[in-house]
Design a protein around this motif. Structure first.
Motif, PDB file in Angstrom:
ATOM      1  N   TRP A 156       0.833  -1.207   0.000  1.00  0.00           N
ATOM      2  CA  TRP A 156       0.000   0.000   0.000  1.00  0.00           C
ATOM      3  C   TRP A 156       0.869   1.259   0.000  1.00  0.00           C
ATOM      4  N   SER A 172     -10.110  -1.452   5.003  1.00  0.00           N
ATOM      5  CA  SER A 172      -9.921  -2.476   6.040  1.00  0.00           C
ATOM      6  C   SER A 172      -9.775  -1.932   7.471  1.00  0.00           C
ATOM      7  N   GLN A 175     -12.543  -2.651   9.742  1.00  0.00           N
ATOM      8  CA  GLN A 175     -12.696  -3.953  10.418  1.00  0.00           C
ATOM      9  C   GLN A 175     -12.326  -3.774  11.883  1.00  0.00           C
ATOM     10  N   ARG A 196      -4.204   6.089  -2.569  1.00  0.00           N
ATOM     11  CA  ARG A 196      -2.856   5.511  -2.662  1.00  0.00           C
ATOM     12  C   ARG A 196      -1.935   6.436  -3.431  1.00  0.00           C
ATOM     13  N   GLN A 210     -13.533   1.811  -2.226  1.00  0.00           N
ATOM     14  CA  GLN A 210     -13.647   0.381  -1.937  1.00  0.00           C
ATOM     15  C   GLN A 210     -14.916   0.115  -1.151  1.00  0.00           C
ATOM     16  N   GLU A 212     -15.638  -2.527   1.867  1.00  0.00           N
ATOM     17  CA  GLU A 212     -15.108  -3.571   2.729  1.00  0.00           C
ATOM     18  C   GLU A 212     -16.273  -4.431   3.207  1.00  0.00           C
ATOM     19  N   PHE A 252      -2.901 -11.513   2.000  1.00  0.00           N
ATOM     20  CA  PHE A 252      -3.086 -10.241   2.691  1.00  0.00           C
ATOM     21  C   PHE A 252      -2.803 -10.531   4.158  1.00  0.00           C
ATOM     22  N   PHE A 254      -3.932  -9.614   6.880  1.00  0.00           N
ATOM     23  CA  PHE A 254      -5.034  -9.660   7.852  1.00  0.00           C
ATOM     24  C   PHE A 254      -6.026 -10.787   7.599  1.00  0.00           C
ATOM     25  N   VAL A 255      -5.687 -11.670   6.651  1.00  0.00           N
ATOM     26  CA  VAL A 255      -6.541 -12.845   6.446  1.00  0.00           C
ATOM     27  C   VAL A 255      -5.668 -14.103   6.365  1.00  0.00           C
ATOM     28  N   GLY A 286     -10.319  -9.034  -3.378  1.00  0.00           N
ATOM     29  CA  GLY A 286      -9.436  -9.729  -2.449  1.00  0.00           C
ATOM     30  C   GLY A 286     -10.217 -10.064  -1.201  1.00  0.00           C
ATOM     31  N   ALA A 287      -9.882 -11.198  -0.599  1.00  0.00           N
ATOM     32  CA  ALA A 287     -10.679 -11.633   0.540  1.00  0.00           C
ATOM     33  C   ALA A 287      -9.924 -12.672   1.353  1.00  0.00           C
ATOM     34  N   GLY A 288     -10.599 -13.194   2.375  1.00  0.00           N
ATOM     35  CA  GLY A 288     -10.002 -14.268   3.151  1.00  0.00           C
ATOM     36  C   GLY A 288     -10.711 -14.452   4.471  1.00  0.00           C
ATOM     37  N   ALA A 309     -13.521 -11.691   5.453  1.00  0.00           N
ATOM     38  CA  ALA A 309     -13.461 -10.275   5.088  1.00  0.00           C
ATOM     39  C   ALA A 309     -13.171 -10.193   3.596  1.00  0.00           C
ATOM     40  N   PHE A 310     -13.643  -9.129   3.004  1.00  0.00           N
ATOM     41  CA  PHE A 310     -13.296  -8.910   1.594  1.00  0.00           C
ATOM     42  C   PHE A 310     -13.238  -7.417   1.316  1.00  0.00           C
ATOM     43  N   GLY A 311     -12.505  -7.077   0.264  1.00  0.00           N
ATOM     44  CA  GLY A 311     -12.419  -5.681  -0.141  1.00  0.00           C
ATOM     45  C   GLY A 311     -12.532  -5.614  -1.655  1.00  0.00           C
TER      46      GLY A 311
END
Ligand code: PHE
Length: 341
Positions: A156, A172, A175, A196, A210, A212, A252, A254-255, A286-288, A309-311
């Motif tokens: 990032w 995120s 979260q 970004r 995004q 989330e 990622f 965080f997942v 993206g997720a997890g 979670a997903f974004g």
């Protein structure tokens, strides 16, 4: 005397018919019916007359008076009617005439996309939460298992503010913020602006959006299968039909495990086209499964909860849905572009 009265009558009627204004008519009225009128003058002569004559002349003069009065009223009405007719011709409003179109704006394609996503998740019982655009390092990184000096931070590119805060690089951090305030079970989505440090090109902007998603429950209640079915429902809502979904392993911090979600291209049914770059699949988000470290960073007991979670990038969804192939068009404010939606 009768002749005089007859003369007065003729003169009065002639003047009345010649009159052209309200003021003119009033003058004539005073002249012939007023206290000092010619008729009054003539009638003064009655004094010297016999009762018989008085009676006869009295009757005649009354008749004449009435005649003049009604002539004046007729003239008045006539003038009013004429005035109205002129006004009517000049200012008539045709209420059946089609109105002029006032240009009405409409929602920006990105706003529309956001509303659509919100509707889909609301229908699945998700709450819509709102985050902040200026974040601190803890919520944007550390609490999401991205410690300082960890190479994952390079994922990032960040706008740092002078006070040590930053423009959030993803949604995120919500979260973390949401779990600081709310205990599971819950399911939320968080739409919002993200930033970004990037040069803009057809698929990148330093400012984008995004959504989330986060769904958490006690351990054992939520699995990857649940996640997959929520994604299937999401894609069905977005594209209006059942589409195959596939999970690819990804990373990622965080997942764990992390996935990249692909959806079968809604345009070519997997055959390959411009939109899916001939692959038949479109990478959508993206997720997890939530990393236990995220739970512990907000003070939740390790192992007690599980969730996913997903974004997802709003611009990306809008591009896929509309076939627009340059992200920058959404921010150009070119009416020729915007009016197409
Ligand atoms: N926040 C990630 C990003 O911006 C996306 C993501 C969200 C991945 C949630 C996994 C889970 O790239």
């Amino acid at each position: 005397m009768k002749d005089k009265i007859e003369k007065i009558k003729k003169a009065a009627l002639a003047e009345i018919s010649a009159v052209e204004s309200d003021e003119g008519l009033e003058e004539v009225r005073v002249k012939y019916l007023g206290r000092k009128s010619e008729l009054t003058e003539v009638l003064k002569g009655l004094r010297d007359m016999s009762v018989e004559e008085k009676k006869e002349i009295g009757q005649i003069s009354n008749l004449v008076k009435n005649e003049i009065e009604s002539a004046i009223i007729r003239k008045e009405t006539e003038m009013k009617e004429k005035e109205f007719a002129e006004l009517d011709a000049k200012e008539k409003i045709d209420v059946t005439y089609p109105g002029e179109k006032v240009p009405v704006g409409h929602l920006h394609p990105l706003t529309k996309t956001r509303y659509e996503v919100e509707d889909i998740f609301r229908s699945m019982g998700f709450l819509i939460a709102d985050g902040r655009e200026v974040e601190d390092e803890f919520h944007n990184f550390d609490a999401l298992n991205i410690p300082q000096n960890h190479p994952a931070r390079d994922m990032w590119d960040t706008f740092w503010l002078k006070d040590g805060n930053l423009l959030r690089t993803h949604t995120s951090p919500m979260q973390v913020r949401f779990m600081e305030e709310n205990k599971p079970p819950f399911r939320i989505i968080v739409p919002g602006r993200t930033f970004r440090f990037e040069n803009s090109d057809a698929t990148h902007e330093s400012n984008f959006h995004q959504v989330e998603g986060l769904m958490v429950d006690e351990s054992g209640k939520l699995t990857v299968a649940n996640f997959k079915s929520v994604m299937a429902e999401f894609m069905k809502g977005l594209f209006g039909k059942e589409l195959e979904i596939r999970l690819r392993p990804s990373y990622f911090p965080f997942v764990e495990p992390g996935f990249e979600i692909d959806v079968a291209c809604p345009y070519c049914a997997g055959k390959g086209c411009r939109i899916c770059k001939m692959t038949g699949w479109i990478e959508i988000l993206g997720a997890g499964m939530v990393n236990q470290k995220v739970f512990t960073s907000v003070g939740l007991e390790e192992g007690k909860y599980e969730g996913f979670a997903f974004g997802v990038g709003l611009e990306r969804i809008a591009m896929i849905k509309t076939g627009v192939n340059d992200l920058r068009l959404f921010y150009g404010n070119d009416m020729r572009f915007l009016e197409q939606f």
